[in-house]
Design a protein around this motif. Structure first.
Motif, PDB file in Angstrom:
ATOM      1  N   LYS A   7      19.998  37.209  39.290  1.00 45.34           N
ATOM      2  CA  LYS A   7      19.820  36.515  40.567  1.00 45.34           C
ATOM      3  C   LYS A   7      20.163  35.048  40.453  1.00 45.34           C
ATOM      4  O   LYS A   7      20.555  34.427  41.411  1.00 45.34           O
ATOM      5  N   LYS A   8      19.975  34.512  39.247  1.00 46.75           N
ATOM      6  CA  LYS A   8      20.199  33.069  39.073  1.00 46.75           C
ATOM      7  C   LYS A   8      21.680  32.706  38.972  1.00 46.75           C
ATOM      8  O   LYS A   8      22.020  31.546  39.110  1.00 46.75           O
ATOM      9  N   LEU A   9      22.521  33.684  38.683  1.00 48.26           N
ATOM     10  CA  LEU A   9      23.923  33.338  38.481  1.00 48.26           C
ATOM     11  C   LEU A   9      24.574  32.919  39.795  1.00 48.26           C
ATOM     12  O   LEU A   9      24.420  33.579  40.821  1.00 48.26           O
ATOM     13  N   LYS A  10      25.301  31.785  39.705  1.00 52.32           N
ATOM     14  CA  LYS A  10      26.080  31.335  40.866  1.00 52.32           C
ATOM     15  C   LYS A  10      27.489  31.087  40.375  1.00 52.32           C
ATOM     16  O   LYS A  10      27.666  30.477  39.308  1.00 52.32           O
ATOM     17  N   LEU A  11      28.473  31.518  41.145  1.00 54.55           N
ATOM     18  CA  LEU A  11      29.859  31.247  40.759  1.00 54.55           C
ATOM     19  C   LEU A  11      30.528  30.400  41.830  1.00 54.55           C
ATOM     20  O   LEU A  11      30.645  30.821  42.987  1.00 54.55           O
ATOM     21  N   TYR A  12      30.938  29.209  41.433  1.00 57.22           N
ATOM     22  CA  TYR A  12      31.753  28.358  42.307  1.00 57.22           C
ATOM     23  C   TYR A  12      33.189  28.805  42.133  1.00 57.22           C
ATOM     24  O   TYR A  12      33.738  28.767  41.022  1.00 57.22           O
ATOM     25  N   SER A  13      33.793  29.223  43.230  1.00 56.52           N
ATOM     26  CA  SER A  13      35.044  29.975  43.165  1.00 56.52           C
ATOM     27  C   SER A  13      35.889  29.665  44.394  1.00 56.52           C
ATOM     28  O   SER A  13      35.375  29.232  45.423  1.00 56.52           O
ATOM     29  N   TYR A  14      37.179  29.896  44.267  1.00 55.39           N
ATOM     30  CA  TYR A  14      38.067  29.875  45.436  1.00 55.39           C
ATOM     31  C   TYR A  14      38.815  31.206  45.417  1.00 55.39           C
ATOM     32  O   TYR A  14      39.270  31.640  44.346  1.00 55.39           O
ATOM     33  N   TRP A  15      38.945  31.818  46.576  1.00 52.36           N
ATOM     34  CA  TRP A  15      39.447  33.198  46.633  1.00 52.36           C
ATOM     35  C   TRP A  15      40.803  33.366  45.930  1.00 52.36           C
ATOM     36  O   TRP A  15      41.024  34.331  45.220  1.00 52.36           O
ATOM     37  N   ARG A  16      41.713  32.379  46.088  1.00 50.83           N
ATOM     38  CA  ARG A  16      43.049  32.542  45.508  1.00 50.83           C
ATOM     39  C   ARG A  16      43.178  31.961  44.105  1.00 50.83           C
ATOM     40  O   ARG A  16      44.250  32.026  43.510  1.00 50.83           O
ATOM     41  N   SER A  17      42.094  31.372  43.575  1.00 50.21           N
ATOM     42  CA  SER A  17      42.150  30.780  42.234  1.00 50.21           C
ATOM     43  C   SER A  17      42.185  31.881  41.172  1.00 50.21           C
ATOM     44  O   SER A  17      41.266  32.701  41.067  1.00 50.21           O
ATOM     45  N   SER A  18      43.248  31.872  40.368  1.00 52.58           N
ATOM     46  CA  SER A  18      43.357  32.912  39.329  1.00 52.58           C
ATOM     47  C   SER A  18      42.296  32.712  38.244  1.00 52.58           C
ATOM     48  O   SER A  18      41.838  33.677  37.640  1.00 52.58           O
ATOM     49  N   CYS A  19      41.889  31.458  38.013  1.00 56.48           N
ATOM     50  CA  CYS A  19      40.864  31.200  36.987  1.00 56.48           C
ATOM     51  C   CYS A  19      39.504  31.746  37.453  1.00 56.48           C
ATOM     52  O   CYS A  19      38.741  32.296  36.655  1.00 56.48           O
ATOM     53  N   SER A  20      39.221  31.601  38.744  1.00 58.44           N
ATOM     54  CA  SER A  20      37.981  32.170  39.295  1.00 58.44           C
ATOM     55  C   SER A  20      38.033  33.697  39.272  1.00 58.44           C
ATOM     56  O   SER A  20      37.027  34.367  38.985  1.00 58.44           O
ATOM     57  N   PHE A  21      39.214  34.225  39.566  1.00 63.69           N
ATOM     58  CA  PHE A  21      39.443  35.672  39.588  1.00 63.69           C
ATOM     59  C   PHE A  21      39.096  36.267  38.205  1.00 63.69           C
ATOM     60  O   PHE A  21      38.467  37.326  38.095  1.00 63.69           O
ATOM     61  N   ARG A  22      39.459  35.550  37.114  1.00 69.35           N
ATOM     62  CA  ARG A  22      39.130  36.035  35.761  1.00 69.35           C
ATOM     63  C   ARG A  22      37.616  36.220  35.609  1.00 69.35           C
ATOM     64  O   ARG A  22      37.146  37.230  35.091  1.00 69.35           O
ATOM     65  N   VAL A  23      36.876  35.209  36.056  1.00 68.44           N
ATOM     66  CA  VAL A  23      35.417  35.262  35.891  1.00 68.44           C
ATOM     67  C   VAL A  23      34.821  36.363  36.778  1.00 68.44           C
ATOM     68  O   VAL A  23      33.909  37.072  36.369  1.00 68.44           O
ATOM     69  N   ARG A  24      35.373  36.511  37.981  1.00 70.56           N
ATOM     70  CA  ARG A  24      34.864  37.577  38.863  1.00 70.56           C
ATOM     71  C   ARG A  24      35.049  38.942  38.200  1.00 70.56           C
ATOM     72  O   ARG A  24      34.172  39.813  38.273  1.00 70.56           O
ATOM     73  N   ILE A  25      36.205  39.137  37.539  1.00 71.26           N
ATOM     74  CA  ILE A  25      36.432  40.425  36.852  1.00 71.26           C
ATOM     75  C   ILE A  25      35.380  40.618  35.752  1.00 71.26           C
ATOM     76  O   ILE A  25      34.775  41.686  35.636  1.00 71.26           O
ATOM     77  N   ALA A  26      35.161  39.557  34.947  1.00 69.53           N
ATOM     78  CA  ALA A  26      34.194  39.677  33.839  1.00 69.53           C
ATOM     79  C   ALA A  26      32.794  39.991  34.374  1.00 69.53           C
ATOM     80  O   ALA A  26      32.085  40.850  33.822  1.00 69.53           O
ATOM     81  N   LEU A  27      32.392  39.316  35.442  1.00 68.99           N
ATOM     82  CA  LEU A  27      31.068  39.574  36.033  1.00 68.99           C
ATOM     83  C   LEU A  27      30.981  41.030  36.507  1.00 68.99           C
ATOM     84  O   LEU A  27      29.964  41.707  36.278  1.00 68.99           O
ATOM     85  N   ASN A  28      32.047  41.501  37.135  1.00 67.94           N
ATOM     86  CA  ASN A  28      32.043  42.886  37.632  1.00 67.94           C
ATOM     87  C   ASN A  28      32.009  43.894  36.491  1.00 67.94           C
ATOM     88  O   ASN A  28      31.288  44.894  36.551  1.00 67.94           O
ATOM     89  N   LEU A  29      32.787  43.629  35.433  1.00 69.24           N
ATOM     90  CA  LEU A  29      32.798  44.562  34.288  1.00 69.24           C
ATOM     91  C   LEU A  29      31.413  44.678  33.684  1.00 69.24           C
ATOM     92  O   LEU A  29      30.997  45.735  33.234  1.00 69.24           O
ATOM     93  N   LYS A  30      30.687  43.562  33.697  1.00 69.36           N
ATOM     94  CA  LYS A  30      29.352  43.561  33.103  1.00 69.36           C
ATOM     95  C   LYS A  30      28.266  43.981  34.096  1.00 69.36           C
ATOM     96  O   LYS A  30      27.084  44.015  33.757  1.00 69.36           O
ATOM     97  N   GLY A  31      28.691  44.259  35.316  1.00 72.40           N
ATOM     98  CA  GLY A  31      27.742  44.734  36.324  1.00 72.40           C
ATOM     99  C   GLY A  31      26.758  43.661  36.763  1.00 72.40           C
ATOM    100  O   GLY A  31      25.622  43.966  37.126  1.00 72.40           O
ATOM    101  N   LEU A  32      27.186  42.394  36.731  1.00 70.12           N
ATOM    102  CA  LEU A  32      26.286  41.289  37.085  1.00 70.12           C
ATOM    103  C   LEU A  32      26.478  40.877  38.536  1.00 70.12           C
ATOM    104  O   LEU A  32      27.599  40.629  38.975  1.00 70.12           O
ATOM    105  N   LYS A  33      25.359  40.765  39.233  1.00 67.72           N
ATOM    106  CA  LYS A  33      25.406  40.274  40.613  1.00 67.72           C
ATOM    107  C   LYS A  33      25.383  38.746  40.558  1.00 67.72           C
ATOM    108  O   LYS A  33      24.774  38.157  39.663  1.00 67.72           O
ATOM    109  N   TYR A  34      26.013  38.112  41.529  1.00 67.75           N
ATOM    110  CA  TYR A  34      26.018  36.645  41.531  1.00 67.75           C
ATOM    111  C   TYR A  34      26.162  36.140  42.949  1.00 67.75           C
ATOM    112  O   TYR A  34      26.646  36.857  43.835  1.00 67.75           O
TER     113      TYR A  34
END
Ligand SMILES: N[C@@H](CCC(=O)N[C@@H](CS)C(=O)NCC(=O)O)C(=O)O
Length: 218
Positions: A7-34
């Motif tokens: 619950k504490k995880l927050k991701l500062y992201s921009y939809w088209r940012s490829s660097c943010s996209f990498r982190v979103r994939i990692a969070l999803n692979l690990k099943g982490l909500k943010y």
């Protein structure tokens, strides 16, 4: 415990940012909500004083885990991998692990920084708007040619075999940008094109796609 942490995880992201996209994939692979915290790069929100307190260099992504603030996709992904061991992102074989780092670094040091928004804006202003696409395409072709050579002896269903590792997390966003935004013909890069199709059929990657983010502009 795990869900309290998540619950504490927050991701500062921009939809088209490829660097943010990498982190979103990692969070999803690990099943982490943010919590998704949009930063509009086109409006310059990455340079607002409040955001610079999180990342003085003024780039997304930034991860906030309770009181801990961490910027830059590789350290963020490695932190998540250390803290959340489910779905490890590095293989135990040291050679395979090293190839994962090499492929990730081709993306993160030989491609992405050369086609970042601030670089493209600079080229557009100083050289001319028509030069931006030609520049990005030359950077992508050089990097992708190297990646094809590197991966040909390692690839399976995914970049370094039949499991998803770090190289895939870095490759997928770069391939997506190249094939959808920067008009690189997929048939020039057969290994990368096949990987791209596989990523597009893998849920953790699909959910991380730019168009599936809350700040996406369709
Ligand atoms: N090495 C950093 C690079 C971060 C980066 O370049 N982020 C881009 C988006 S992918 C950005 O925020 N660009 C804003 C700008 O150029 O002003 C990482 O991997 O996170």
């Amino acid at each position: 415990m795990a869900s309290e942490q998540n619950k504490k995880l927050k991701l500062y992201s921009y939809w088209r940012s490829s660097c943010s996209f990498r982190v979103r994939i990692a969070l999803n692979l690990k099943g982490l909500k943010y919590d998704y915290k949009p930063v509009n790069l086109l409006k310059g929100e990455q340079s607002h004083p409040e955001f610079l307190k999180l990342n003085p260099v003024g780039f997304v992504p930034v991860l906030v885990d309770g009181d801990f603030v961490l910027a830059d996709s590789l350290p963020i992904i490695m932190y998540l991998d250390d803290k959340y061991p489910q779905h490890p992102l590095l293989p135990s074989d040291i050679h395979k692990r090293a190839i994962n780092f090499q492929a990730s670094h081709i993306v993160s040091s030989a491609i992405q920084p050369l086609q970042n928004l601030s670089v493209l804006n600079y080229i557009g202003e100083k050289v001319g708007p028509d030069e931006k696409l030609a520049w990005v395409q030359s950077v992508l072709r050089k990097g992708f040619t190297a990646l094809e050579k590197l991966l040909k002896d390692h690839t399976g269903r995914y970049a370094t075999g039949d499991e998803i590792f770090l190289a895939d997390v870095f490759l997928a966003p770069q391939l997506h940008a190249a094939f959808t935004r920067f008009s690189i013909p997929m048939n020039e890069f057969p290994i990368l094109s096949r990987l791209y199709e596989t990523y597009n059929a893998t849920p953790a990657f699909q959910e991380a796609l730019p168009q599936n983010q809350p700040d996406a502009v369709q």
